[in-house]
Design a protein around this motif. Structure first.
Motif, PDB file in Angstrom:
ATOM      1  N   ALA A 200       0.818  -1.218   0.000  1.00  0.00           N
ATOM      2  CA  ALA A 200       0.000   0.000   0.000  1.00  0.00           C
ATOM      3  C   ALA A 200       0.850   1.266   0.000  1.00  0.00           C
ATOM      4  O   ALA A 200       0.324   2.378   0.066  1.00  0.00           O
ATOM      5  N   THR A 203       0.322   4.382   2.338  1.00  0.00           N
ATOM      6  CA  THR A 203      -0.846   5.270   2.239  1.00  0.00           C
ATOM      7  C   THR A 203      -1.962   4.878   3.194  1.00  0.00           C
ATOM      8  O   THR A 203      -2.932   5.613   3.333  1.00  0.00           O
ATOM      9  N   GLY A 429       5.624  -0.613  -8.256  1.00  0.00           N
ATOM     10  CA  GLY A 429       4.584   0.125  -7.563  1.00  0.00           C
ATOM     11  C   GLY A 429       4.094   1.321  -8.361  1.00  0.00           C
ATOM     12  O   GLY A 429       4.416   1.497  -9.550  1.00  0.00           O
ATOM     13  N   ILE A 430       3.324   2.171  -7.695  1.00  0.00           N
ATOM     14  CA  ILE A 430       2.638   3.293  -8.330  1.00  0.00           C
ATOM     15  C   ILE A 430       3.249   4.634  -7.933  1.00  0.00           C
ATOM     16  O   ILE A 430       3.550   5.476  -8.773  1.00  0.00           O
ATOM     17  N   MET A 438      -2.623   5.130 -13.400  1.00  0.00           N
ATOM     18  CA  MET A 438      -3.335   4.020 -12.764  1.00  0.00           C
ATOM     19  C   MET A 438      -4.821   4.352 -12.638  1.00  0.00           C
ATOM     20  O   MET A 438      -5.683   3.530 -12.951  1.00  0.00           O
ATOM     21  N   MET A 468       0.066   6.496  -4.823  1.00  0.00           N
ATOM     22  CA  MET A 468      -0.893   5.417  -5.094  1.00  0.00           C
ATOM     23  C   MET A 468      -2.207   5.976  -5.641  1.00  0.00           C
ATOM     24  O   MET A 468      -2.600   5.644  -6.753  1.00  0.00           O
ATOM     25  N   LEU A 469      -2.887   6.794  -4.877  1.00  0.00           N
ATOM     26  CA  LEU A 469      -4.109   7.449  -5.348  1.00  0.00           C
ATOM     27  C   LEU A 469      -3.859   8.945  -5.408  1.00  0.00           C
ATOM     28  O   LEU A 469      -3.476   9.541  -4.398  1.00  0.00           O
TER      29      LEU A 469
END
Lengths: 472, 472
Positions: A200, A203, A429-430, A438, A468-469
């Motif tokens: 994650a 996050t 990963g992001i 993404m 991530m977001l």
């Protein structure tokens, strides 16, 4: 932003020596790939889980963003403090104790700031094996490897980082500590929460310690460089080798001819040990807990069968540790070539293993059509379907002019991966590098679930924002 | 409760033949262990993911509880319709297609209602291996095996059910479908959502299909029954055998002498193939993708070393499929003895592998002190730390009188497991049988996270209420 008394209150929590500002932040406030700025308000180096919890509680109250950081070796900007966000970097490097190592249980419990190579050594000293190995293992830390669900060269046999985890200790975004540090192989007494935090990227909470599975230490390792006509032949060899070695294959890396030509032309290194050039190569390694000549005979039998069937045209074994090192050096020259070329587009895609040949052929054609003279060199962990489809600039082309095309070229490669049922991020990963992309390609139901989880666990949004977001 | 028009609306969604009421519900509305009543309003047998989604949408609107059900072989009441709740059983048995099987990719994608043994056979027909094996495999279905994160006899080498899953298709509690049916070995493009639903016992959504990892098919299997002096010796043998067989050990089951004495006295079956009685035994199995005599030689070498070191006193190999079957029949006689004894307390605990000897000794003493003449027979998957510490009534004692003590005896065993860092449910799950106890012993932070996830994903509370988490 930072309230006037925040530095003092942080210093009161963890000691003034461990609240770094100004130039003292330099060892922590940078992006490994030097592509982004990292501008934290301060870098915090707490010494215990309780201190991490105290910092987090304070930051949740004051809405100060926290960027958890281990060895800072990530490749997608996951540990940079995005300028203008007023973030604190929370470096876990002082949480570096091995809390327990139980050889009979085949488990190791260690803190997030332990360097991966140190944990490998601790396991080996107890005649056990920690099968997580990546290029950055001398620098990267356990917490980062788990938060990014690191992959590497052993996943074919042992799985990704998350697959090695039996339990976690996590500081939640409100400062509470979840003590999930179990060492049980089977535990169906509730929802499996650890996988929420693994991968994650900090996050949803801060991993402060983990219990890991260990394995018997391999006593016999066979490494071979194998010439193959094409990726389809490499896959046929993979199937033969998995079966023929009793599934003891631990690494299976595909490399193009460019590995040798690029080494010669760009690094000035002649390193091809085979007589004739081949369009493709596989570096394979098998390991066994049993010492003795058997594994070698198994691998030889696999290669003989593959030679007869035309999947393999030549092969060479490493007959000493020095030769093993040299064979791996060939594989490792690929990232080095990329750095020397200067202008190179890096990707980290995965597709189902059986679709690799079609993916590679289609994508090679697509990038060649996009720009004549372009130098693609797809390579990687083909046993896991994970290809680093990297593309160097045409010889002589201006680097900046080439890199202006980088988003379009990466876009072609990503689109091809997605068309083959794949992913735009296999193991890196992001971070903030791929967060926007993404979100654009993700199934809306899945994205909605992700956002809901983020809001549930981190309602104040302090945990590594923008990673991530992207902010919604 | 059921609105007057609900049956008709359900019939309109999936066809009247697939909405069962009255006596037609009998094949579905019972508890496998016959300890609980199951009283659904109706049993629904949808034929597709879209039909499952339509049912779920309707039930979310009308707040009608849904109990997802596969083969209904669970042991903790996870698939019963609790009387008075007005639930519908949603049986997935008609979703029984293999959607894809890719031998080169080593993956299988199948629907929730596929019987596990059928999937094992489908993999074998493609020269591949699905390494999930449990007593109920001829009846249990994929969806149930995944929703309960089934364990079984192969987890030592291949992990639990969740470890075999690459992707899921899930109908969410609001009727949306999450299509996460990937077959990628590496995918770090977002939070890992599948582990939320795996092992959640249908309380967070309904698994309708899954993509699974397959493995090379073992071509050589060696099975041996080994006499050991005590559980500590069994653990020493485990360490030797993992190392000495190149970690190809697939099963390692501990059994007490009672296995043979109980078989003789209670089942009337003489089945001890060894010359002298031993207090403890191990049934071990190793498998290799390579046919040939090598694996046998490895296991023999391990046993010779163990004999010399005193960890093993005698051993016998299976030299034919018939003998293999007979050795496994010994292991399988233990649940059979439990059923014949009538009064027996069943548990499903796990502890860290290295703590098994102390756990077994302490717990044997505790139950013996509780009731003279009591007949404990701990056995199980000791390679995973998973012991079924079962306890039969004293010979001659009234069954009902004994079973009145069952909660106290199970409580002793669970307390001992927890004191040894263990779990009260290793592989059977929580269901409604252990929900109350789980809530009492769970770390409050973890329990709070579980409740938050439940409320987030299932805000109307229709998904299998009363299972995993009791109503709060």
């Amino acid at each position: 932003m930072m309230r006037d008394d925040l530095p003092g209150r942080l210093a009161a929590l963890i000691g003034p020596d461990h609240v770094l500002t100004g130039d003292a932040m330099a060892p922590y406030a940078f992006d490994w790939r030097r592509r982004q700025e990292s501008r934290p308000l301060a870098v915090l180096r707490p010494g215990s889980t309780a201190e991490v919890a105290a910092i987090t509680r304070l930051c949740a109250q004051d809405r100060v963003p926290l960027v958890p950081q281990g060895g800072n070796t990530g490749l997608v900007g996951g540990t940079v403090a995005i300028p203008g966000m007023g973030s604190l970097i929370l470096n876990l490097g002082r949480l570096n104790r091995v809390r327990a190592l139980d050889p009979a249980d085949h488990t190791l419990t260690a803190e997030a700031g332990c360097v991966l190579a140190d944990l490998q050594a601790a396991a080996a000293a107890a005649d056990r094996y920690l099968p997580l190995s990546l290029g950055s293992e001398g620098t990267c830390m356990l917490g980062g490897a788990l938060s990014s669900n690191a992959g590497g060269i052993l996943t074919l046999r042992y799985g990704n980082a998350r697959d090695l985890v039996l339990g976690l200790e996590v500081v939640l975004p409100d400062g509470r500590v979840w003590n999930g540090l179990r060492t049980l192989r089977k535990d169906n007494s509730g929802y499996d929460l650890k996988h929420l935090f693994l991968g994650a990227e900090g996050t949803l909470g801060i991993i402060t310690a983990a219990s890991l599975k260990l394995y018997p230490r391999p006593r016999q390792v066979e490494t071979a460089l194998v010439a193959v006509p094409d990726p389809a032949a490499a896959l046929a060899l993979l199937g033969l080798a998995r079966t023929g070695t009793g599934d003891s294959l631990s690494a299976f890396e595909l490399m193009p001819r460019f590995t040798f030509d690029g080494s010669r032309d760009i690094l000035g290194r002649e390193q091809d040990p085979l007589a004739e050039p081949s369009p493709w190569y596989v570096l394979m390694e098998a390991g066994s807990g049993m010492a003795g000549p058997l594994l070698r005979r198994q691998v030889e039998a696999v290669l003989e069968t593959a030679l007869e069937q035309g999947f393999v045209t030549d092969a060479i074994f490493a007959d000493s540790l020095e030769q093993t090192r040299k064979l791996w050096l060939i594989r490792e020259s690929l990232p080095e070539i990329g750095r020397k070329i200067g202008g190179a587009v890096h990707t980290d895609i995965s597709v189902p293993v059986s679709r690799i040949p079609d993916f590679v052929a289609t994508t090679l054609a697509a990038v060649a059509a996009y720009m004549p003279g372009i130098r693609p060199y797809p390579f990687g962990h083909v046993g896991d379907g994970n290809i680093h489809f990297n593309v160097g600039r045409p010889a002589g082309m201006d680097t900046a002019a080439y890199l202006a095309h980088a988003p379009a070229i990466a876009g072609l490669i990503h689109a091809s991966a997605l068309a083959h049922g794949g992913s735009i991020s296999a193991e890196h990963g992001i971070g903030n590098l791929k967060a926007g992309e993404m979100v654009r390609i993700k199934d809306p139901v899945e994205l909605d679930l992700m956002r809901s989880l983020k809001e549930l666990l981190d309602p104040t949004g302090i945990m590594n924002p923008g990673k991530m977001l992207p902010p919604s």
